[in-house]
Design a protein around this motif. Structure first.
Motif, PDB file in Angstrom:
ATOM      1  N   LYS A 156      46.644 118.737  93.687  1.00  0.00           N
ATOM      2  CA  LYS A 156      46.527 117.677  92.694  1.00  0.00           C
ATOM      3  C   LYS A 156      46.302 116.307  93.312  1.00  0.00           C
ATOM      4  CE  LYS A 156      48.855 115.878  88.585  1.00  0.00           C
ATOM      5  NZ  LYS A 156      50.050 115.965  87.705  1.00  0.00           N
ATOM      6  N   ASN A 157      46.908 116.052  94.463  1.00  0.00           N
ATOM      7  CA  ASN A 157      46.779 114.736  95.101  1.00  0.00           C
ATOM      8  C   ASN A 157      45.710 114.718  96.195  1.00  0.00           C
ATOM      9  OD1 ASN A 157      48.200 116.398  96.765  1.00  0.00           O
ATOM     10  ND2 ASN A 157      49.630 114.833  97.502  1.00  0.00           N
ATOM     11  N   SER A 158      44.829 115.735  96.191  1.00  0.00           N
ATOM     12  CA  SER A 158      43.762 115.816  97.187  1.00  0.00           C
ATOM     13  C   SER A 158      42.399 115.690  96.518  1.00  0.00           C
ATOM     14  CB  SER A 158      43.838 117.145  97.949  1.00  0.00           C
ATOM     15  OG  SER A 158      45.090 117.297  98.582  1.00  0.00           O
ATOM     16  N   THR A 159      41.363 115.543  97.331  1.00  0.00           N
ATOM     17  CA  THR A 159      39.982 115.509  96.836  1.00  0.00           C
ATOM     18  C   THR A 159      39.114 116.403  97.714  1.00  0.00           C
ATOM     19  OG1 THR A 159      39.465 113.561  98.185  1.00  0.00           O
ATOM     20  CG2 THR A 159      40.134 113.159  95.903  1.00  0.00           C
ATOM     21  N   LEU A 160      37.988 116.828  97.169  1.00  0.00           N
ATOM     22  CA  LEU A 160      37.053 117.684  97.888  1.00  0.00           C
ATOM     23  C   LEU A 160      35.807 116.878  98.224  1.00  0.00           C
ATOM     24  CD1 LEU A 160      36.166 120.518  98.900  1.00  0.00           C
ATOM     25  CD2 LEU A 160      35.257 120.920  96.596  1.00  0.00           C
ATOM     26  N   ASN A 161      35.414 116.841  99.496  1.00  0.00           N
ATOM     27  CA  ASN A 161      34.225 116.080  99.910  1.00  0.00           C
ATOM     28  C   ASN A 161      32.945 116.813  99.530  1.00  0.00           C
ATOM     29  OD1 ASN A 161      35.717 114.016 101.119  1.00  0.00           O
ATOM     30  ND2 ASN A 161      35.787 115.053 103.093  1.00  0.00           N
ATOM     31  N   MET A 162      32.044 116.106  98.848  1.00  0.00           N
ATOM     32  CA  MET A 162      30.712 116.646  98.597  1.00  0.00           C
ATOM     33  C   MET A 162      29.794 115.996  99.621  1.00  0.00           C
ATOM     34  SD  MET A 162      28.385 116.788  95.140  1.00  0.00           S
ATOM     35  CE  MET A 162      27.887 115.063  95.090  1.00  0.00           C
ATOM     36  N   ARG A 163      29.139 116.800 100.472  1.00  0.00           N
ATOM     37  CA  ARG A 163      28.389 116.272 101.608  1.00  0.00           C
ATOM     38  C   ARG A 163      26.873 116.365 101.401  1.00  0.00           C
ATOM     39  NH1 ARG A 163      31.744 115.196 105.839  1.00  0.00           N
ATOM     40  NH2 ARG A 163      33.855 116.058 105.702  1.00  0.00           N
ATOM     41  N   ALA A 164      26.157 115.578 102.177  1.00  0.00           N
ATOM     42  CA  ALA A 164      24.697 115.499 102.068  1.00  0.00           C
ATOM     43  C   ALA A 164      24.013 116.750 102.612  1.00  0.00           C
ATOM     44  CB  ALA A 164      24.182 114.262 102.802  1.00  0.00           C
ATOM     45  N   SER A 165      24.707 117.522 103.446  1.00  0.00           N
ATOM     46  CA  SER A 165      24.163 118.763 103.995  1.00  0.00           C
ATOM     47  C   SER A 165      25.286 119.781 104.123  1.00  0.00           C
ATOM     48  CB  SER A 165      23.523 118.507 105.366  1.00  0.00           C
ATOM     49  OG  SER A 165      24.477 117.989 106.276  1.00  0.00           O
ATOM     50  N   ALA A 166      24.909 121.039 104.308  1.00  0.00           N
ATOM     51  CA  ALA A 166      25.880 122.127 104.366  1.00  0.00           C
ATOM     52  C   ALA A 166      26.558 122.184 105.733  1.00  0.00           C
ATOM     53  CB  ALA A 166      25.195 123.449 104.056  1.00  0.00           C
TER      54      ALA A 166
END
Length: 300
Positions: A280-290
């Protein structure tokens, strides 16, 4: 008989050559002059005193040059670290003023400075398309007169004609112009196929870099639209999206597994709706490449 040498005559004989040399040196002293051609033309600086000689560089009206010598209708000059020859007919000892217009983005202002360098103090700020009187031009700086004040501006931000300007990132030596008018905003929603995303770019063009990708139904704040692009704000970021993919109403979405067309690329791909599953207190990084080394586009 004894020879008598008169001191005064001897001194005069010695002094004469010295005076002649001083007079010659004075006549060869460098002087500052200015290019005097039509505002839409330029003056060729040639390698030798001949109209057939190769061109070293070209000079615009009002450009300041140092004249080293003049002979047979030609002047040997130095300008911007280069030496060459120009026709003396196109040089004048007085500054020939002419009119130009400020060519910068509409949301910026151009600094008029006390001397021709970016570290000098600012005399005043002028807006896009302001009419100025150019007094001289040298080393990338123009000495101008505007609204009764004189100062220096970067020559590259002056144009011979009034230009159509658009809002974008301020240029060098220009500062953002703060508007006192309240900007009208409107809430809109991303309207793309389920499973597709809409690219928000840093400028209103398909060549602009992607700041973030927006899913169907995402709420954005729309500021303005022009030429098929809308300036929006979402997730604390500002950018531009294609206007045709925005809607004033939020359309219903459903969780499906089907083939959709990606509105940003035109390619067909099978998409599936999933949900982020982190603490709940974390986030997931969406990146420009895999790759974990890819730059972070946004956090989910």
């Amino acid at each position: 008989m004894k020879k008598v040498i008169v001191p005064g005559v001897f001194f005069a004989a010695l002094s004469a050559p010295v005076l002649i040399q001083e007079a010659q040196a004075a006549s060869n002293a460098a002087v500052v002059k200015y290019v005097n051609v039509e505002s839409n033309s330029s003056l060729n600086v040639r390698k030798s005193a001949s109209s057939k000689a190769g061109v070293v560089t070209t000079l615009k009206k009002g450009k300041e040059v140092t004249v080293l010598s003049e002979s047979n209708g030609w002047a040997k000059i130095t300008v911007d670290g280069k030496t060459g020859y120009v026709s003396s007919d196109y040089l004048t000892e007085k500054t020939s003023t002419y009119v130009k217009y400020v060519s910068i983005d509409s949301n910026s202002t151009l600094n008029v400075r006390t001397s021709p360098n970016t570290s000098s103090s600012v005399v005043t700020k002028i807006a896009a398309n302001t009419k100025v009187e150019v007094l001289s031009d040298s080393n990338g700086w123009s000495k101008i007169k505007v609204n009764g004040k004189q100062g220096y501006v970067a020559s590259k931000y002056l144009s011979d004609t009034v230009s159509t300007v658009k809002e974008s990132t301020p240029k060098a030596d220009a500062t953002p112009k703060v508007s006192t008018k309240e900007t009208k905003t409107e809430t809109m929603y991303v309207n793309v196929d389920q499973g597709s995303s809409l690219n928000m770019r840093n400028k209103p063009s398909n060549s602009g870099s992607v700041i973030v990708k927006l899913a169907k139904g995402v709420e954005v704040t729309a500021y303005s639209d022009s030429n098929g692009w809308t300036k929006v704000k979402v997730y604390g970021k500002e950018g531009y999206v294609a206007t045709k993919y925005l809607s004033k109403t939020k359309s219903a979405t459903s969780v499906t597994d089907k083939t959709n067309t990606n509105s940003s690329s035109g390619t067909v791909a099978k998409t599936t709706t999933k949900y982020v599953n982190v603490d709940k207190n974390s986030t997931l990084n969406m990146r420009a490449s895999a790759s974990t080394s890819g730059s972070v586009v946004t956090k989910l």
